[in-house]
Design an enzyme around this catalytic site. Structure first.
Site, short mmCIF file in Angstrom:
data_model
loop_
_atom_site.label_atom_id
_atom_site.label_comp_id
_atom_site.label_asym_id
_atom_site.label_seq_id
_atom_site.Cartn_x
_atom_site.Cartn_y
_atom_site.Cartn_z
N GLU A 46 0.82 -1.21 0.00
CA GLU A 46 0.00 0.00 0.00
C GLU A 46 0.86 1.26 0.00
OE1 GLU A 46 -2.20 -2.97 2.75
OE2 GLU A 46 -0.19 -2.68 1.94
N LEU A 203 22.11 -26.40 -5.41
CA LEU A 203 20.77 -26.00 -4.99
C LEU A 203 20.64 -24.48 -4.87
CD1 LEU A 203 20.02 -28.74 -2.30
CD2 LEU A 203 19.56 -28.80 -4.76
#
Length: 337
Positions: A46, A203
């Site tokens: 917002e 990874l």
């Protein structure tokens, strides 16, 4: 709200322990500003949208405008001030949000604060689509456990590996690029000591633009024999070694709860063999399945799912299919009914 949802998706994998949220400001049919929550401790969606609108149109343009938000605006002070306060100060006449915040500190409070300030409030818009984006956050708030994705690549006969002497890869380059995208949307990758010993995987997110603005995911190694882990493996030697964690194989549920509590994890993905995947599934800890199906029959010794069996079959819902070159990706959620 669809524009706000597009903004929220930009935060996938970046906002934990907060949810990915987007916001859009409109007045008289004109888009004034938009924003998304970029990381915990940074301004919420917002306030990002408000700042964007002010930069483009000035502060007065916000008075009487409508702000569309994917989640109920927060109403308490944490690392950032409450968004309800910012909305009231900006002079919005209307707030439209999709889902009520699952955090009990905020649940339903915004409506009362905003309406008392003379702001019209509407909720429930595009609820199903926003819920799908928010479900890891909602699960953490409800259970203390992260959203767990079982990701695997397999042959048509359900095997993880090809015959000796052939390439290690089952899926094609396009599918592997999609795995990089998936890694960028999770907070942790779960593997095993056996996978580390056999494959020595890194990874990591290896595409720079996917890594921009976020850290590498946590790499969590589940093992019952920590002493035998190869200390020269990338997980223990690369520049991200401080984001490698060792957890006991015997306490899957407790370890997942620790990831939430200590590392703020919302979403995990597996990159391991069939025995570990089966253990998670049999324990009811997997929420979503992502399978990359390669057009080959391998007949190898390593099945993608190698557990003792389930008490009853599990069905998937919300199914999606996509083709990447010669590889088909199927994903869906475990049906919980």
């Amino acid at each position: 709200m669809r524009l706000a949802l597009d903004e929220a998706r930009k935060g996938l994998g970046r906002t934990a322990p907060n949810p990915p949220v987007g916001a859009v400001i409109v007045r008289n049919g004109q888009l004034l500003g938009k924003g998304w929550h970029r990381a915990a401790g940074q301004p919420h969606a917002e306030r990002e949208a408000i700042a964007d609108a002010k930069r483009q149109h000035g502060e007065e343009a916000l008075r009487g405008a409508t702000i569309y938000i994917t989640l109920e605006p927060c109403s308490t002070t944490g690392k950032t001030p409450p968004c309800t306060e910012g909305i009231i100060e900006a002079g919005f006449s209307r707030v439209v949000y999709s889902w009520v915040d699952a955090n009990p500190k905020h649940w339903g409070v915004a409506d009362k604060l905003l309406e008392e300030a003379g702001v019209e409030v509407e909720s429930g818009v595009l609820g199903d689509e926003v819920e799908a984006l928010m479900r890891p956050f909602f699960k953490v708030q409800k259970t203390g456990l992260p959203w767990v994705i079982w990701k695997t690549a397999m042959s048509l006969d359900g095997r993880l590996t090809r015959p000796p002497g052939e390439s290690q890869w089952l899926s094609g380059e396009q599918a592997r690029a999609d795995v990089q995208r998936l890694r960028s949307e999770v907070d942790a990758i779960l593997t095993t000591g056996e996978t580390v010993r056999r494959d020595k995987p890194a990874l990591t997110i290896r595409v720079p633009e996917l890594l921009e603005g976020r850290q590498q995911p946590w790499r969590v190694v589940f093992t019952g024999d920590e002493a035998s882990l190869p200390q020269d493996a990338p997980l223990f030697t690369d520049e991200n070694r401080e984001r490698t964690l060792i957890r006991p194989r015997e306490d899957l549920k407790g370890s997942l709860k620790r990831l939430v509590k200590e590392q703020g994890v919302l979403t995990c993905m597996t990159e391991a063999g069939g025995i570990f995947s089966a253990a998670l599934l049999e324990a009811g800890l997997i929420d979503e399945v992502v399978i990359y199906l390669a057009p080959m029959i391998c007949g190898g010794p390593h099945p993608a799912m190698a557990g003792a069996g389930l008490a009853q079959s599990l069905k998937l819902e919300q199914l999606n299919y996509k083709v990447f070159g010669d590889t088909v990706r199927m994903n869906g959620c475990i049906e919980r009914r």
